[in-house]
Design an enzyme around this catalytic site. Structure first.
Site, PDB file in Angstrom:
ATOM      1  N   SER A 238       0.846  -1.187   0.000  1.00  0.00           N
ATOM      2  CA  SER A 238       0.000   0.000   0.000  1.00  0.00           C
ATOM      3  C   SER A 238       0.881   1.237   0.000  1.00  0.00           C
ATOM      4  O   SER A 238       2.100   1.142  -0.053  1.00  0.00           O
ATOM      5  CB  SER A 238      -0.897   0.005   1.229  1.00  0.00           C
ATOM      6  N   LYS A 239       0.215   2.384   0.099  1.00  0.00           N
ATOM      7  CA  LYS A 239       0.963   3.645   0.067  1.00  0.00           C
ATOM      8  C   LYS A 239       2.020   3.693   1.162  1.00  0.00           C
ATOM      9  O   LYS A 239       3.029   4.369   1.019  1.00  0.00           O
ATOM     10  CB  LYS A 239       0.037   4.849   0.249  1.00  0.00           C
ATOM     11  N   ARG A 240       1.738   2.986   2.220  1.00  0.00           N
ATOM     12  CA  ARG A 240       2.688   3.007   3.322  1.00  0.00           C
ATOM     13  C   ARG A 240       4.060   2.488   2.888  1.00  0.00           C
ATOM     14  O   ARG A 240       5.076   2.791   3.471  1.00  0.00           O
ATOM     15  CB  ARG A 240       2.183   2.153   4.487  1.00  0.00           C
ATOM     16  N   HIS A 241       4.059   1.643   1.872  1.00  0.00           N
ATOM     17  CA  HIS A 241       5.330   1.099   1.390  1.00  0.00           C
ATOM     18  C   HIS A 241       5.945   2.004   0.339  1.00  0.00           C
ATOM     19  O   HIS A 241       6.868   1.602  -0.360  1.00  0.00           O
ATOM     20  CB  HIS A 241       5.121  -0.302   0.817  1.00  0.00           C
ATOM     21  N   GLY A 242       5.404   3.202   0.239  1.00  0.00           N
ATOM     22  CA  GLY A 242       5.950   4.123  -0.745  1.00  0.00           C
ATOM     23  C   GLY A 242       5.241   3.942  -2.070  1.00  0.00           C
ATOM     24  O   GLY A 242       4.105   4.343  -2.237  1.00  0.00           O
TER      25      GLY A 242
END
Length: 472
Positions: A238-242
């Site tokens: 997800s966005k959390r992983h960039g």
RNA sequence: GCCCCCAUCGUCUAGCGGCCCAGGACACUGGCCUUUCAAGCCAGAGGCAGGGGUUCGAAUCCCCUUGGGGGCGCCA
């Protein structure tokens, strides 16, 4: 032999995710391999979250990836419309839902006017009176009592669910739109989808869909559930992983051929220890059974390695075009003009691509070739330019270059190679001083290539300019 | 909580009962090459989650445990 018809059915609630791109890729691959059709269907039944902007963005990303569809909202086809919202307007889902109500396989669920969440009753006939009293109404599918529902998954074999573990579910929302599970079944059937290739997160939905097919006495398609792509912490990417969207990778300077190569590699062993390939060259070898059924972790480093390989493998015009696309896409107008106008652009790209992995790195690496306003690295200034030998080295090189006619790599090499011995200064010092003098930095393509490609005019200008710095 | 899926180096994988004291790729370490940095080449370290079976023989088959993931919405 049945005709292969597969589809990619994104909901336009965000940009195209790499996981979605991979799903689309395998669908596309299968269609191409089997001489079938690849269909794009927009699942925009969530009125709140769907947007045209995302729809366009997804289609743009898909095109950039080279995953072109045979039927879809923009190109049309015999099974349209290809947007669920448009199919809603035709009353399609409502009429199919009513059919199930008539056969008692579905019913109307009535909700408290005060609390839409609260179901206060059910009815086998259209609850006109309750609606007039302000109740909202949905149509719910009735799960058969007892027994089980099973289906075959191409990668996992038979998967069975006890019907008792399933609950009646909404197929038509109170706003008249179908829910996902209902719309997929109706559309896949009407569109003649033969194989459903989608993410593993849909396994649990499948029994509900099978039950729907059975309720309509429709033929059930083949299923293949792809494992999910996770981040390095094993949670869904997800966005959390960039980085997650195709757009992101495009803007970061990745080549679409490399992205497709990497995505294919993620879960598909092409064979013969082959890692680098063009997706078009490998279509014939695609075999759904060869796909892995294990969740995979997205590895940015490997993607970058694959990208570097492609950068070096592609024809130089292809790289130039990709570079231009990258510059245009990231809005670097001035740079784009330079690359378009300067006839030495291809030569620059040629010598630079040996050293970088992405187009973004290429843009940075090649910058001093195209622009004169580059800065001199502190490192260079302190270590070489302020050295007492800098002046001799540069002025001597200037003298020799002014008289040099043969500006080929070999011609330049001859001159430069002679300098250290002639001046009795170390090779490293001479080379680095010159490198910085013409490029402002200490890491560049080979010195001889650099000087040769830069051309006599630029080199002399830059040497003179640097000389002034030494003197001044 | 209930249901479902999955399990080989850090990561992606080969392996589908003996060819495996497990092969390849990325990353990592060392070396070569060398004008910088890369690329390239060579070498090295690193793994069958655990426990029971089945079998002459198990990474491969079965069971359990553990771990990871997914689902249980008027989201898709």
């Amino acid at each position: 032999m049945t005709v292969v018809r597969v589809r990619f059915a994104p909901s336009p609630t965000g940009e195209l995710h790499v996981g979605g791109a991979r799903t689309a890729l395998f669908n596309w691959l299968f269609a191409r391999k089997m001489g079938g059709s690849f269909i794009l269907r927009i699942e925009d039944t969530d009125v709140e979250r769907s947007s045209k902007i995302y729809e366009r963005s997804i289609m743009e990303s898909l095109k950039w990836c080279g995953l072109l569809w045979d039927e879809g909202p923009d190109v049309g086809g015999n099974h349209g419309p290809y947007r669920q919202s448009e199919r809603v307007k035709e009353g399609l889902y409502r009429s199919y839902a009513e059919r199930l109500v008539e056969s008692r396989q579905a019913y109307y669920a009535i909700y408290d006017p005060e609390d839409r969440e609260k179901q206060i009753g059910i009815s086998d006939t259209y609850p006109e009176r309750e609606i007039q009293h302000g109740c909202s109404v949905t149509v719910k599918f009735r799960i058969p009592k007892g027994g089980y529902t099973e289906f075959n998954d191409i990668l996992r074999g038979r998967i069975r669910f006890e019907n008792s573990s399933l609950e009646d579910f909404v197929i038509l929302k109170s706003n008249g739109f179908p829910t996902y599970n209902f719309a997929v079944v109706v559309d896949d059937h009407l569109m003649g989808i033969s194989h459903v290739i989608r993410g593993e997160d849909h396994i649990s939905n499948t029994p509900k869909q099978i039950l729907l097919y059975e309720a309509f006495s429709w033929e059930i398609p083949e299923y293949l559930h792809l494992p999910l792509i996770l981040g390095n912490d094993r949670t869904p990417l997800s966005k959390r992983h960039g980085a997650t969207s195709v757009e992101y990778f495009r803007s970061k300077g990745f080549l679409s051929t490399a992205l497709m190569n990497y995505l294919a590699l993620l879960g598909w062993n092409v064979g013969e220890e082959e890692q680098i390939f063009l997706i078009d060259d490998v279509i014939e070898r695609f075999e759904p059974h060869d796909l892995s059924n294990k969740n995979v972790i997205f590895d940015h480093q490997k993607l970058e390695w694959v990208n570097g390989k492609h950068l070096r493998m592609l024809a130089r015009e292809q790289v130039r075009d990709a570079f231009k696309d990258f510059l245009a896409y990231t809005g670097r107008k001035e740079y784009l003009e330079k690359v378009e106008m300067d006839d030495f652009a291809e030569d620059v790209i040629e010598i630079c691509r040996q050293k970088v992995n992405t187009l973004e790195q290429l843009a940075d690496f090649a910058y001093p070739f195209f622009f004169d306003d580059y800065e001199y690295e502190n490192n260079y200034v302190e270590k070489y330019l302020q050295d007492e030998k800098a002046g001799v080295i540069i002025s001597e090189a200037l003298k020799l270059f002014e008289n040099l006619k043969d500006w080929t790599v070999e011609g330049v090499e001859k001159v430069v190679r002679g300098l250290p011995e002639h001046l009795e200064i170390s090779k490293k010092k001479v080379f680095q001083t010159l490198r910085g003098a013409v490029m402002g930095r200490l890491v560049t393509p080979g010195l001889f290539e650099t000087i040769s490609v830069l051309g006599k005019k630029r080199v002399l200008e830059r040497l003179r300019r640097t000389m002034k710095m030494v003197e001044g």
